[in-house]
Motif scaffolding. Structure first.
Motif, PDB file in Angstrom:
ATOM      1  N   LEU A  68       0.846  -1.193   0.000  1.00 32.47           N
ATOM      2  CA  LEU A  68       0.000   0.000   0.000  1.00 32.47           C
ATOM      3  C   LEU A  68       0.881   1.243   0.000  1.00 32.47           C
ATOM      4  O   LEU A  68       1.923   1.262   0.661  1.00 32.47           O
ATOM      5  N   PRO A  69       0.489   2.281  -0.722  1.00 30.51           N
ATOM      6  CA  PRO A  69       1.283   3.514  -0.706  1.00 30.51           C
ATOM      7  C   PRO A  69       1.554   3.986   0.729  1.00 30.51           C
ATOM      8  O   PRO A  69       0.632   4.004   1.554  1.00 30.51           O
ATOM      9  N   ASN A  70       2.808   4.329   1.007  1.00 30.66           N
ATOM     10  CA  ASN A  70       3.291   4.877   2.296  1.00 30.66           C
ATOM     11  C   ASN A  70       3.402   3.868   3.450  1.00 30.66           C
ATOM     12  O   ASN A  70       3.896   4.233   4.515  1.00 30.66           O
ATOM     13  N   LEU A  71       2.964   2.629   3.235  1.00 35.92           N
ATOM     14  CA  LEU A  71       2.999   1.686   4.358  1.00 35.92           C
ATOM     15  C   LEU A  71       4.424   1.402   4.816  1.00 35.92           C
ATOM     16  O   LEU A  71       4.741   1.470   6.003  1.00 35.92           O
ATOM     17  N   ARG A  72       5.323   1.122   3.870  1.00 36.69           N
ATOM     18  CA  ARG A  72       6.704   0.777   4.238  1.00 36.69           C
ATOM     19  C   ARG A  72       7.395   1.879   5.034  1.00 36.69           C
ATOM     20  O   ARG A  72       8.169   1.594   5.941  1.00 36.69           O
ATOM     21  N   SER A  73       7.118   3.123   4.666  1.00 33.68           N
ATOM     22  CA  SER A  73       7.816   4.225   5.359  1.00 33.68           C
ATOM     23  C   SER A  73       7.363   4.375   6.813  1.00 33.68           C
ATOM     24  O   SER A  73       8.034   5.030   7.611  1.00 33.68           O
ATOM     25  N   CYS A  74       6.227   3.761   7.171  1.00 30.25           N
ATOM     26  CA  CYS A  74       5.745   3.832   8.561  1.00 30.25           C
ATOM     27  C   CYS A  74       6.175   2.646   9.418  1.00 30.25           C
ATOM     28  O   CYS A  74       6.065   2.689  10.646  1.00 30.25           O
ATOM     29  N   LEU A  75       6.654   1.565   8.757  1.00 30.08           N
ATOM     30  CA  LEU A  75       6.959   0.342   9.508  1.00 30.08           C
ATOM     31  C   LEU A  75       8.079   0.577  10.521  1.00 30.08           C
ATOM     32  O   LEU A  75       9.151   1.047  10.183  1.00 30.08           O
ATOM     33  N   GLY A  76       7.773   0.268  11.768  1.00 30.61           N
ATOM     34  CA  GLY A  76       8.763   0.430  12.834  1.00 30.61           C
ATOM     35  C   GLY A  76       8.716   1.793  13.488  1.00 30.61           C
ATOM     36  O   GLY A  76       9.176   1.958  14.613  1.00 30.61           O
ATOM     37  N   SER A  77       8.165   2.789  12.761  1.00 31.77           N
ATOM     38  CA  SER A  77       8.076   4.116  13.396  1.00 31.77           C
ATOM     39  C   SER A  77       6.697   4.346  14.020  1.00 31.77           C
ATOM     40  O   SER A  77       6.591   4.732  15.166  1.00 31.77           O
TER      41      SER A  77
END
Length: 310
Positions: A117-126
């Motif tokens: 999904l758009p933007n999902l990876r950039s939120c993982l862990g944060s």
């Protein structure tokens, strides 16, 4: 070129094992594909010494440099096959060719299944997490969105209910939820939305603000968890050596030594059956390395005895 130990997988368990074996001054090679669960984690916050968190990629970089400073060899490549030949293991890789070793450590890990999904990876862990044991604490009293599928997502929502009562479960794949979990969700007053997600909404720093469903509806949230099930347990190489695996494909090891049922082959980290925690993976990597060391020493002295007798 012959090695005393080849470690397949340069994630947390593999790196810690490499550092330990490097300190024993053994001839070690790490074959690392460069992608794994730790590469998608933006921040580990439950680790001793890193109270403000450390990203998986940063930890891997530090670990690799530490291992190489101890003389450990490292190749970025993918191990595609392994076989046993004349008391050695031969590892075949995608690009660089073949390597021989006396002992082998499988630290190939697990990869979480989730939609791109758009933007999902950039939120993982944060602000979006995968493990309730590692990061349940992070959603305490916060408006939390569980993105998932069927019973797996429902279970996650129930598990997290001890941390927050402000939760919504979005059943992205619209798979059925069993009646028992349905009852639990309604008892806990967890809203369930069976609808596909179009995109994750977040700031440039990976701070979640909500999600947009395919129907255009926006659901606000401060934190998220993903739980889709069907995670990939990367143990195919183990099957080539007839190593015992559970039905869920996790490798079975001796709890004390981390050795598999095949002599001179060990496994450590998430590919084994246990709680999938960074600190446990580190411990298992070190534990396996200690027993690998004992074996290497025994093999060396046996070889020397043979030479003397000849």
């Amino acid at each position: 070129m012959d090695y005393e130990c080849i470690i397949i997988g340069g994630g947390i368990a593999g790196m810690q094992a490499a550092i330990q074996l490097g300190r024993y001054e053994h001839k070690v090679l790490v074959i690392d594909a460069g992608v794994g669960r730790s590469t998608i984690c933006g921040s580990y916050r439950n680790v001793l010494g890193w109270p403000d968190g450390i990203s998986g990629t940063k930890l891997r970089q530090i670990g690799r440099e530490q291992a190489q400073s101890l003389g450990v060899s490292w190749v970025t490549d993918e191990a595609i096959d392994v076989c046993s030949e004349d008391g050695h293991f031969v590892v075949h890789t995608k690009e660089q060719g073949t390597y021989k070793t006396v002992t082998l450590l499988l630290a190939t890990g697990v990869m979480d299944r989730f939609p791109e999904l758009p933007n999902l990876r950039s939120c993982l862990g944060s602000t979006v997490y995968v493990c309730p044991d590692c990061d349940g604490y992070e959603v305490k009293d916060k408006r939390t969105i569980v993105l998932g599928s069927g019973d797996t997502g429902a279970n996650m929502a129930v598990t997290l209910s001890c941390w927050t009562d402000k939760m919504v479960y979005v059943n992205h794949e619209k798979l059925p939820i069993c009646s028992e979990l349905h009852t639990k969700l309604s008892e806990l007053q967890i809203e369930v939305i069976a609808a596909p997600v179009e995109q994750v909404l977040c700031t440039a720093e990976g701070i979640l603000s909500g999600i947009r469903l395919a129907n255009g509806c926006v659901i606000a949230g401060e934190r998220g968890f993903i739980a889709f099930g069907g995670n990939e347990v990367r143990s195919t190489l183990a099957s080539r050596l007839r190593i015992e695996r559970l039905e869920n494909k996790h490798i079975v090891v001796d709890p004390r030594t981390k050795m598999t049922n095949v002599p001179h082959v060990w496994a450590a980290g998430d590919v084994c059956a246990h709680a999938e925690q960074l600190t446990i993976a580190m411990g298992e990597g070190a534990q396996a390395a200690i027993w690998i060391h004992k074996t290497i020493v025994n093999v060396r002295s046996a070889n020397e005895d043979t030479r003397h007798h000849h």
